[in-house]
Write an enzyme that holds these catalytic residues in place. Structure first.
Site, PDB file in Angstrom:
ATOM      1  N   SER A 178       0.792  -1.226   0.000  1.00 30.41           N
ATOM      2  CA  SER A 178       0.000   0.000   0.000  1.00 30.41           C
ATOM      3  C   SER A 178       0.824   1.276   0.000  1.00 30.41           C
ATOM      4  O   SER A 178       0.340   2.321  -0.410  1.00 30.41           O
ATOM      5  CB  SER A 178      -0.966  -0.008   1.179  1.00 30.41           C
TER       6      SER A 178
ATOM      7  N   HIS B 209      -5.667  -3.727  -1.724  1.00 28.05           N
ATOM      8  CA  HIS B 209      -5.514  -2.821  -2.868  1.00 28.05           C
ATOM      9  C   HIS B 209      -5.588  -3.558  -4.201  1.00 28.05           C
ATOM     10  O   HIS B 209      -5.385  -2.957  -5.251  1.00 28.05           O
ATOM     11  CB  HIS B 209      -4.187  -2.065  -2.779  1.00 28.05           C
TER      12      HIS B 209
ATOM     13  N   LYS C 144     -12.321  -0.170  -0.418  1.00 25.73           N
ATOM     14  CA  LYS C 144     -11.433   0.522  -1.366  1.00 25.73           C
ATOM     15  C   LYS C 144     -12.083   0.494  -2.747  1.00 25.73           C
ATOM     16  O   LYS C 144     -13.040   1.216  -2.971  1.00 25.73           O
ATOM     17  CB  LYS C 144     -10.040  -0.073  -1.287  1.00 25.73           C
TER      18      LYS C 144
HETATM   19  C1  PLP Z   1      -6.501  -0.676   3.890  1.00 25.32           C
HETATM   20  C2  PLP Z   1      -5.773  -1.926   4.152  1.00 25.32           C
HETATM   21  C3  PLP Z   1      -6.204  -2.825   5.126  1.00 25.32           C
HETATM   22  C4  PLP Z   1      -7.314  -2.514   6.066  1.00 25.32           C
HETATM   23  O1  PLP Z   1      -8.550  -2.628   5.452  1.00 25.32           O
HETATM   24  P1  PLP Z   1      -9.788  -1.835   6.091  1.00 25.32           P
HETATM   25  O2  PLP Z   1     -10.967  -2.541   5.553  1.00 25.32           O
HETATM   26  O3  PLP Z   1      -9.659  -0.440   5.628  1.00 25.32           O
HETATM   27  O4  PLP Z   1      -9.640  -1.972   7.563  1.00 25.32           O
HETATM   28  C5  PLP Z   1      -5.538  -4.027   5.250  1.00 25.32           C
HETATM   29  N1  PLP Z   1      -4.482  -4.319   4.476  1.00 25.32           N
HETATM   30  C6  PLP Z   1      -4.023  -3.463   3.550  1.00 25.32           C
HETATM   31  C7  PLP Z   1      -2.848  -3.852   2.705  1.00 25.32           C
HETATM   32  C8  PLP Z   1      -4.648  -2.228   3.367  1.00 25.32           C
HETATM   33  O5  PLP Z   1      -4.179  -1.379   2.471  1.00 25.32           O
END
Ligand code: PLP
Length: 394
Positions: free
Chosen positions: A179, A207, A238
């Site tokens: 990320s 992602h 996302k």
């Molecule tokens: C955003 C993210 C999460 C967390 O997900 P949420 O549903 O926002 O809690 C977990 N792992 C990665 C790699 C992320 O980018």
């Protein structure tokens, strides 16, 4: 009343290191141009990759579900919080991922903590990429297993840890798309080492869901490895434009989590309207693959533009475009100057990235227009020249 002066001191220290964070509020939805604290800016830091966060079909699905099921789920899934919508969404996610079964979780953060603490324990080994997401790091801390951290995407480093292991179980965990780096995990190589040393593989597709693979199924599909990863998770917040998360795998995996995963068992279920949004999002991302095509066209255009200007985009190869700077203060100055020109690309500092790894991160969306991106590139050029991040002779 107790003395909280230590907080003031700690905050001053954070400010002194140019690491102070404050929250900026956006007026309206996560669209390519947003009003941020009163002014219009091009939004380059949303994970709303496919532009679904304000899609009318998601809104309508949520409204219908609100009318039918009310607002809150009322309890955890195990108690009385499961509706037909939750079940339908889980079946749909399982089909989407090419897995036997899926399980909804409140957030990706909780999914990672829950998976790691439930699947391994004392006597086991977790092998984790050094740049894995904070939720994986925290899951590793909470699991009672030994944790081995390998150098970012370095298979020799991963193999060395596996080679030394005589643990009961080994679990390799990796982000599919990193990320803060925008790079993709070398899944075929990881699979090979896992098979060689008898390890399980867990992939975080936060992602990658909706982004990687012709059908948006994620990292496994991207590498033609559908059905060959034991444990996958991803978020619905996302690219899918809503909120919540999922785990996908075998029926046994899901049944075991339902029985033993504390971050599933002891937390309130997703509101039914949130499940309805995700169902609508999966439908659209399947029916409109052109959204993903646009996302990748925008990504190619923007990263090529940054490189041509002379920026160091590091190893980024996904809609997360990194611009490496290094110094915290310089990064935040670039962030401020971009913002002053009307571009919202978030500066990222430690501890989100390694020391001296501060950077700007620009995240592309399918809905950015050519005009949005040309404008943003122009601002990057001006700010880059002002701060001597690029030479200005391109
Ligand atoms: C955003 C993210 C999460 C967390 O997900 P949420 O549903 O926002 O809690 C977990 N792992 C990665 C790699 C992320 O980018």
């Amino acid at each position: 009343m107790g003395d909280l002066a230590f907080l003031t001191t700690a905050l001053e220290a954070i400010k002194g290191r140019d690491l102070y964070r404050r929250l900026r509020s956006i007026q309206g939805a996560q669209t390519p141009r947003v009003r941020l604290e009163g002014r219009e800016v091009v939004l380059l830091c949303s994970n709303n990759y496919l532009g679904l966060a304000d899609h009318p079909a998601l809104q309508e699905a949520a409204i219908l579900a609100l009318e039918r099921y009310g607002c809150g789920a009322g309890a955890s899934r195990s108690v009385s919080g499961t509706t037909e919508l939750h079940k339908e969404l889980e079946e749909r996610i399982a089909r989407f991922k090419g897995c036997e079964a899926a399980l909804l979780m409140s957030t990706g953060y909780m999914a990672n903590i829950g998976l790691l603490t439930t699947l391994v324990g004392e006597g086991d080994l977790i092998v984790s990429d050094e740049l894995n997401h904070a939720s994986i790091v925290d899951g590793c801390r909470l699991a009672r297993a030994e944790v081995g951290v390998y150098r970012h995407r370095a298979m020799d480093s991963l193999e060395a840890l596996l080679k030394r292991s005589s643990h009961r179980r080994r679990l390799i965990v990796t982000d599919g798309v990193f990320s803060t780096e925008g790079a993709i995990a070398p899944l075929p190589e990881i699979r090979k080492l896992a098979d060689q040393y008898g390890a399980l593989v867990m992939v975080d597709d936060a992602h990658a869901t909706g982004v990687l693979g012709p059908k948006g199924q994620g990292t496994a599909e991207h590498f033609g490895m559908t059905g060959r990863i034991e444990i996958q998770m991803g978020t619905l917040g996302k690219a899918l434009g809503g909120f919540g998360a999922y785990v996908a795998g075998t029926q046994d995996l899901i049944d075991y989590l339902i029985n033993c995963c504390r971050t599933f068992m002891y937390t309130t279920a997703l509101p039914p309207a949130v499940a309805a949004m995700a169902l609508a999002a999966l439908e659209i991302q399947e029916k409109e693959p052109q959204r993903r095509t646009r996302l990748w066209e925008n990504t190619a255009y923007f990263r090529k533009g940054l490189r041509k200007l002379g920026f160091d985009t590091g190893k980024s190869e996904t809609p997360i475009c990194t611009v490496l700077i290094g110094d915290n203060a310089l990064t935040m100055e670039a962030d401020r100057r971009l913002m002053a020109r009307g571009v919202f690309a978030q500066g990222i500092r430690p501890p989100s990235v390694p020391p001296q790894g501060a950077r700007l991160r620009a995240t592309l969306m399918a809905t950015h227009t050519g005009e949005d991106l040309a404008y943003a590139l122009d601002c990057f050029q001006k700010v880059g020249e002002e701060l001597a991040l690029i030479s200005g002779e391109q």
